[in-house]
Enzyme design. Structure first.
Site, PDB file in Angstrom:
ATOM      1  CB  CYS A  80      -0.998  -0.057   1.162  1.00  0.00           C
ATOM      2  SG  CYS A  80      -2.441   0.960   0.846  1.00  0.00           S
ATOM      3  CG  HIS A 172      -3.218  -3.102   4.055  1.00  0.00           C
ATOM      4  ND1 HIS A 172      -2.252  -2.430   4.757  1.00  0.00           N
ATOM      5  CD2 HIS A 172      -3.875  -2.170   3.328  1.00  0.00           C
ATOM      6  CE1 HIS A 172      -2.312  -1.150   4.482  1.00  0.00           C
ATOM      7  NE2 HIS A 172      -3.291  -0.953   3.611  1.00  0.00           N
ATOM      8  CD  GLU A 174      -0.432  -5.140   6.291  1.00  0.00           C
ATOM      9  OE1 GLU A 174      -0.411  -5.821   5.248  1.00  0.00           O
ATOM     10  OE2 GLU A 174      -0.640  -3.915   6.297  1.00  0.00           O
TER      11      GLU A 174
HETATM   12  N1  GLN Z   1      -3.591   6.475   0.944  1.00  0.00           N
HETATM   13  C1  GLN Z   1      -2.321   6.205   1.568  1.00  0.00           C
HETATM   14  C2  GLN Z   1      -1.200   6.987   0.893  1.00  0.00           C
HETATM   15  O1  GLN Z   1      -1.381   7.561  -0.117  1.00  0.00           O
HETATM   16  C3  GLN Z   1      -1.999   4.722   1.540  1.00  0.00           C
HETATM   17  C4  GLN Z   1      -3.002   3.974   2.371  1.00  0.00           C
HETATM   18  C5  GLN Z   1      -2.487   2.741   3.024  1.00  0.00           C
HETATM   19  O2  GLN Z   1      -1.282   2.472   3.080  1.00  0.00           O
HETATM   20  N2  GLN Z   1      -3.397   1.986   3.568  1.00  0.00           N
HETATM   21  O3  GLN Z   1      -0.116   6.989   1.387  1.00  0.00           O
END
Ligand code: GLN
Length: 189
Positions: A80, A172, A174
């Protein structure tokens, strides 16, 4: 034992450490300082807020040591926000972070309506069971260089890909009970 670090600056750190502790032959640790980077065999950059993680990487003087180890082949996995940290291009943000992976990502790619969602996929290369995927204000990849292998698409968007020693996922693992991606990453080491 494979020593796998989780970048311990901001985000879902303990959740990754917990998953890693369930894999035999893996010794998990949190990584915060330059000296920690020299001692690991692989690194996870967790989800969180890429702007915060990126700023802390600079404040802790980790940019060059991280880039050097990744460029010399240390396996790294960005989940992410971690995907955004690895990307060379971000379509909707002027900031750049480690700029090591030849991918072009969109931050918050699913917009407001689909802000967060879960789904399940079959990915026989990684698991014989269905794999649950959790997306939270997730980025996705809009473009990859030819040397990047696409591992998974969801609704036509690239959500998992690999370039040699670098793995990036929009979701994610995790935050689920499934260890497939953590196992896959530990096998990259
Ligand atoms: N929206 C977040 C970003 O741009 C990422 C979100 C996340 O890691 N769950 O950094």
């Amino acid at each position: 034992m494979k020593k796998i670090g989780v970048l311990g600056l901001q985000g879902a750190i303990s959740e990754h450490l917990d998953k890693l502790s369930k894999i035999p032959d893996v010794d998990p640790c949190s990584v915060k300082y330059k000296e920690d980077i020299a001692a690991i065999d692989g690194l996870i950059i967790p989800g969180g807020e890429s702007t915060a993680i990126g700023k802390l990487i600079c404040d802790f003087n980790l940019t060059e040591p991280l880039k050097a180890r990744i460029k010399s082949g240390m396996p790294v996995w960005g989940t992410c926000a971690g995907m955004i940290i690895l990307a060379k291009e971000i379509t909707n943000d002027p900031r750049r972070h480690l700029e090591v992976m030849d991918i072009n990502v969109v931050r918050n790619g699913y917009g407001r309506q689909l802000d967060s969602f879960t789904t399940e996929v079959s990915l026989p290369a990684l698991s014989s069971e269905k794999i649950p995927l959790v997306f939270i204000r997730a980025p996705y990849v809009v473009d990859v260089a030819p040397q990047v292998e696409v591992i998974l698409r969801v609704n036509d968007n690239i959500v998992a890909c690999r370039q040699n020693n670098m793995l990036a996922t929009s979701f994610h693992p995790e935050l689920t009970n499934d260890l497939s991606f953590h196992r896959y990453f530990s096998e990259m080491i």
